[in-house]
Design a protein around this motif. Structure first.
Motif, PDB file in Angstrom:
ATOM      1  N   ILE A 102       0.838  -1.207   0.000  1.00 49.36           N
ATOM      2  CA  ILE A 102       0.000   0.000   0.000  1.00 49.36           C
ATOM      3  C   ILE A 102       0.870   1.253   0.000  1.00 49.36           C
ATOM      4  CG2 ILE A 102      -1.753   1.296   1.258  1.00 49.36           C
ATOM      5  CD1 ILE A 102      -2.610  -1.442   2.511  1.00 49.36           C
ATOM      6  N   LEU A 103       1.859   1.271   0.877  1.00 47.18           N
ATOM      7  CA  LEU A 103       2.744   2.440   0.968  1.00 47.18           C
ATOM      8  C   LEU A 103       3.476   2.676  -0.352  1.00 47.18           C
ATOM      9  CD1 LEU A 103       4.208   1.617   4.483  1.00 47.18           C
ATOM     10  CD2 LEU A 103       2.803   3.613   3.969  1.00 47.18           C
ATOM     11  N   THR A 104       3.955   1.599  -0.981  1.00 48.33           N
ATOM     12  CA  THR A 104       4.676   1.731  -2.242  1.00 48.33           C
ATOM     13  C   THR A 104       3.769   2.253  -3.347  1.00 48.33           C
ATOM     14  OG1 THR A 104       6.191  -0.054  -1.632  1.00 48.33           O
ATOM     15  CG2 THR A 104       6.012   0.472  -3.972  1.00 48.33           C
ATOM     16  N   CYS A 105       2.522   1.768  -3.374  1.00 44.76           N
ATOM     17  CA  CYS A 105       1.565   2.252  -4.362  1.00 44.76           C
ATOM     18  C   CYS A 105       1.362   3.759  -4.221  1.00 44.76           C
ATOM     19  CB  CYS A 105       0.239   1.509  -4.202  1.00 44.76           C
ATOM     20  SG  CYS A 105      -1.069   2.065  -5.313  1.00 44.76           S
ATOM     21  N   GLY A 106       1.165   4.223  -3.009  1.00 44.11           N
ATOM     22  CA  GLY A 106       0.988   5.648  -2.781  1.00 44.11           C
ATOM     23  C   GLY A 106       2.229   6.449  -3.120  1.00 44.11           C
ATOM     24  N   ALA A 107       3.398   5.904  -2.768  1.00 47.28           N
ATOM     25  CA  ALA A 107       4.651   6.609  -3.036  1.00 47.28           C
ATOM     26  C   ALA A 107       4.902   6.729  -4.533  1.00 47.28           C
ATOM     27  CB  ALA A 107       5.801   5.883  -2.359  1.00 47.28           C
ATOM     28  N   GLU A 108       4.609   5.677  -5.282  1.00 46.58           N
ATOM     29  CA  GLU A 108       4.864   5.690  -6.723  1.00 46.58           C
ATOM     30  C   GLU A 108       3.880   6.585  -7.465  1.00 46.58           C
ATOM     31  OE1 GLU A 108       4.772   1.596  -7.821  1.00 46.58           O
ATOM     32  OE2 GLU A 108       6.871   1.237  -7.198  1.00 46.58           O
ATOM     33  N   ASP A 109       2.664   6.723  -6.934  1.00 47.75           N
ATOM     34  CA  ASP A 109       1.676   7.571  -7.602  1.00 47.75           C
ATOM     35  C   ASP A 109       2.073   9.037  -7.540  1.00 47.75           C
ATOM     36  OD1 ASP A 109      -1.218   7.840  -8.710  1.00 47.75           O
ATOM     37  OD2 ASP A 109      -1.123   9.269  -7.050  1.00 47.75           O
ATOM     38  N   GLY A 110       2.577   9.468  -6.399  1.00 42.80           N
ATOM     39  CA  GLY A 110       3.104  10.818  -6.283  1.00 42.80           C
ATOM     40  C   GLY A 110       2.115  11.895  -5.915  1.00 42.80           C
ATOM     41  N   ARG A 111       0.812  11.615  -5.963  1.00 43.11           N
ATOM     42  CA  ARG A 111      -0.190  12.635  -5.624  1.00 43.11           C
ATOM     43  C   ARG A 111      -0.475  12.708  -4.138  1.00 43.11           C
ATOM     44  NH1 ARG A 111      -5.271  10.818  -8.937  1.00 43.11           N
ATOM     45  NH2 ARG A 111      -4.370   8.793  -8.412  1.00 43.11           N
ATOM     46  N   VAL A 112      -0.031  11.699  -3.385  1.00 39.13           N
ATOM     47  CA  VAL A 112      -0.441  11.563  -1.997  1.00 39.13           C
ATOM     48  C   VAL A 112       0.776  11.393  -1.097  1.00 39.13           C
ATOM     49  CG1 VAL A 112      -2.668  10.574  -2.646  1.00 39.13           C
ATOM     50  CG2 VAL A 112      -0.720   9.048  -2.212  1.00 39.13           C
ATOM     51  N   LEU A 174      -7.374   4.858  -7.612  1.00 44.01           N
ATOM     52  CA  LEU A 174      -6.050   4.285  -7.362  1.00 44.01           C
ATOM     53  C   LEU A 174      -6.089   3.092  -6.422  1.00 44.01           C
ATOM     54  CD1 LEU A 174      -2.944   4.387  -7.646  1.00 44.01           C
ATOM     55  CD2 LEU A 174      -2.929   6.019  -5.735  1.00 44.01           C
ATOM     56  N   PHE A 175      -6.636   3.292  -5.234  1.00 44.04           N
ATOM     57  CA  PHE A 175      -6.478   2.274  -4.201  1.00 44.04           C
ATOM     58  C   PHE A 175      -7.533   1.176  -4.224  1.00 44.04           C
ATOM     59  CE2 PHE A 175      -4.065   5.850  -2.224  1.00 44.04           C
ATOM     60  CZ  PHE A 175      -2.847   5.203  -2.152  1.00 44.04           C
ATOM     61  N   GLU A 176      -8.783   1.508  -4.498  1.00 45.78           N
ATOM     62  CA  GLU A 176      -9.814   0.458  -4.498  1.00 45.78           C
ATOM     63  C   GLU A 176      -9.540  -0.634  -5.525  1.00 45.78           C
ATOM     64  OE1 GLU A 176     -13.993   1.949  -2.563  1.00 45.78           O
ATOM     65  OE2 GLU A 176     -13.719   2.206  -4.729  1.00 45.78           O
TER      66      GLU A 176
END
Length: 278
Positions: A102-112, A174-176
């Motif tokens: 989850i953390l990596t997904c958010g970090a790679e997206d860059g908006r959050v 993104l997350f769902e």
């Protein structure tokens, strides 16, 4: 339109009161309303437990209730931990690989701005230190790291700050799609997205707390304003929505009360105390 709280004719039966914090108990400026500590003690004398149920971690809640946290219950992390008079009675844990993903997904997206909530400590990327002022409202011990890849600590929640105040959009797009089958995800207003294990939410926290205290859910009151309050509002016998809550939230509560800026929670507490004395 929901009926006003004065339509609840059974306030005297309430034995446990749980309230959300931001935009519910706290006004828009996030200050603690005057008289909260006195009401916590008055409720205890009347045989009623008071509980703060929040996405905030325990250290932030203890800071909010510096003079009274030892006399009440806390449900931090959206139900991921539960305290009664500072005694830990429940704690959940996320799988390490799951929270890394989850953390990596958010970090790679860059908006959050992703953050790992590890009970007393939170972990945030060094690149996001610019958001420290906002993060420190909720997280009191922040460790800045270069990467989430090697984190291996006990944690019960991931939180994602959405600086553009678009959490429903980020959640849906993104997350769902990536995580809804692996974890429970909810928006905490428009600014935050929270991730917990399936079965962990404010409703499960209230059920565990009430069972621990020997209180029927019919005798529990809850106050909320937004998405992550829905499980709690739908669990209890007396559910109150503050007037500042969005209209769509009315489907999940029984009564309205004045807004967070007008001290709605305290007004209903005073009505409960008056009903107890009658």
């Amino acid at each position: 339109m929901l009926p006003f709280y004065t339509s609840d004719a059974d306030l005297a039966s309430i034995k446990l009161i749980a309230t959300d914090m931001d935009l519910t108990l706290l006004p828009d400026d996030k200050s603690m309303p005057a008289g909260v500590d006195e009401r916590v003690r008055a409720l205890a004398e009347a045989g009623v437990y008071f509980c703060a149920a929040s996405g905030r971690p325990a250290p932030a809640l203890r800071e909010c209730f510096a003079a009274s946290h030892g006399e009440m219950a806390l449900i931090p992390d959206n139900g991921g931990t539960i305290f009664v008079r500072d005694e830990l009675i429940y704690r959940d844990l996320l799988d390490v690989q799951l929270y890394r993903d989850i953390l990596t997904c958010g970090a790679e997206d860059g908006r959050v701005v992703p953050a790992l909530c590890a009970f007393e400590t939170s972990y945030v990327l060094e690149r996001d230190r610019a958001y420290h002022d906002e993060l420190s409202i909720y997280y009191k011990d922040i460790v800045y790291v270069d990467s989430f890849a090697d984190l291996n600590v006990e944690a019960n929640k991931v939180s994602v700050l959405c600086p553009d105040w678009n959490s429903p959009e980020v959640l849906a797009n993104l997350f769902e799609p990536a995580f809804s089958d692996r974890v429970y995800i909810t928006c905490a207003g428009n600014e935050w997205i929270d991730f917990m294990n399936h079965g962990i939410d404010k409703g499960s926290g209230i059920r565990r707390l009430a069972a621990h205290l020997g209180i029927e859910l019919a005798d529990v009151a809850a106050f909320g304003d937004t998405y992550n309050d829905i499980p709690m509002l739908e669990t209890v016998g007396h559910s109150f929505l503050v007037a500042n809550a969005a209209e769509h939230m009315e489907a999940h509560a029984r009564y309205r009360c004045p807004s967070n800026n007008d001290g709605g929670v305290l007004e209903v507490i005073d009505a409960i105390l008056a009903a107890k004395r009658a």
